[in-house]
Design a protein around this motif. Sequence first.
Motif, short mmCIF file in Angstrom:
data_model
loop_
_atom_site.label_atom_id
_atom_site.label_comp_id
_atom_site.label_asym_id
_atom_site.label_seq_id
_atom_site.Cartn_x
_atom_site.Cartn_y
_atom_site.Cartn_z
N GLY A 193 0.82 -1.20 0.00
CA GLY A 193 0.00 0.00 0.00
C GLY A 193 0.86 1.26 0.00
N VAL A 194 0.33 2.31 -0.64
CA VAL A 194 1.03 3.59 -0.73
C VAL A 194 0.03 4.68 -0.37
CG1 VAL A 194 2.24 5.18 -2.25
CG2 VAL A 194 2.47 2.74 -2.59
N SER A 195 0.47 5.63 0.45
CA SER A 195 -0.39 6.75 0.83
C SER A 195 0.32 8.06 0.52
CB SER A 195 -0.73 6.70 2.32
OG SER A 195 -1.49 5.56 2.62
N TYR A 196 -0.44 9.01 -0.01
CA TYR A 196 0.04 10.35 -0.26
C TYR A 196 -0.82 11.29 0.58
CZ TYR A 196 1.99 8.14 -4.42
OH TYR A 196 2.68 7.32 -5.27
N MET A 197 -0.19 12.30 1.16
CA MET A 197 -0.94 13.27 1.95
C MET A 197 -0.52 14.67 1.53
SD MET A 197 -1.35 13.69 6.06
CE MET A 197 -0.01 14.80 6.43
N VAL A 247 -8.52 2.05 -4.46
CA VAL A 247 -8.11 3.43 -4.15
C VAL A 247 -9.14 4.09 -3.22
CG1 VAL A 247 -7.67 5.73 -5.13
CG2 VAL A 247 -6.96 3.67 -6.37
N SER A 248 -8.64 4.79 -2.23
CA SER A 248 -9.48 5.64 -1.37
C SER A 248 -8.93 7.05 -1.39
CB SER A 248 -9.48 5.14 0.07
OG SER A 248 -10.26 3.99 0.22
N ILE A 307 -6.85 18.61 4.80
CA ILE A 307 -5.91 17.55 4.42
C ILE A 307 -6.56 16.64 3.39
CG2 ILE A 307 -4.58 15.59 5.25
CD1 ILE A 307 -4.46 17.04 7.98
N VAL A 308 -5.84 16.39 2.31
CA VAL A 308 -6.28 15.47 1.27
C VAL A 308 -5.31 14.29 1.26
CG1 VAL A 308 -6.62 15.15 -1.22
CG2 VAL A 308 -7.32 17.29 -0.13
N LYS A 309 -5.87 13.07 1.30
CA LYS A 309 -5.05 11.86 1.26
C LYS A 309 -5.51 10.97 0.12
CE LYS A 309 -4.21 11.66 6.23
NZ LYS A 309 -4.36 10.84 7.45
N MET A 310 -4.55 10.27 -0.44
CA MET A 310 -4.85 9.25 -1.44
C MET A 310 -4.17 7.97 -0.97
SD MET A 310 -4.17 9.05 -5.56
CE MET A 310 -2.44 8.67 -5.48
N HIS A 311 -4.97 6.92 -0.79
CA HIS A 311 -4.46 5.62 -0.38
C HIS A 311 -4.64 4.65 -1.55
CE1 HIS A 311 -4.38 6.96 3.82
NE2 HIS A 311 -5.61 7.40 3.64
N VAL A 312 -3.58 3.96 -1.95
CA VAL A 312 -3.64 2.99 -3.05
C VAL A 312 -3.15 1.65 -2.50
CG1 VAL A 312 -2.87 2.44 -5.38
CG2 VAL A 312 -3.13 4.84 -4.70
N TYR A 313 -3.97 0.61 -2.68
CA TYR A 313 -3.65 -0.71 -2.16
C TYR A 313 -3.64 -1.74 -3.29
CZ TYR A 313 -4.41 1.52 2.28
OH TYR A 313 -4.30 2.37 3.34
#
Length: 180
Positions: free
Chosen positions: A90-94, A148-149, A104-110
């Motif tokens: 998993g990778v998360s961007y904030m 993706v979330s 705050i905007v986050k993008m989580h990719v699994y």
Amino acid sequence: MRVAKWNGKRNIVIGGLVILSVTSLGACSASSVEQERKLYNGEATTEGNFRAKQQGHGLNGALVKELTTGLSDRGLKLMHNMFEEDGQGGVSYMFLLNGSARHIVKMHVYPDASVRSAQMENMYGEPQENSVLENALGRTTIRSKGHVSLVYSSFGGEKDKYEQDVLQVFEQVLHQLREY
């Protein structure tokens, strides 16, 4: 027969040059061996992938770019990009929206939707694709599709300030995703 005489200083200089040449050849050789070792054991690929993810290249980069462009078109700027891997694919961007820690905007990719759902429940207490969590401090809105979330959290008296624009962009970005 004539025997050449060497000056002592000249011998030292030549000897130093010979040692320097041999040392630099050894250093180049060690560096080449290290690079080849990384190629053969896959370490070079792993390092390259990590740098690409961190810099937003590859498939995740397309999502980050789409998110950035969509928000920019609405006068909102993603700033202070932070990146994290979870060690399980998993990778998360904030990002801070317009540089404000209140938005705050986050993008989580699994790797897949089931991992995404489990991780969203672990982090936010909510496995659903679309949810809103609200308390006295602020509001967190989650929009997901497949693996993706996208998460928008806002705090304080400004918690409704950008929500409509952000959620419209979230929907556009998620609409473009293919199911995996």
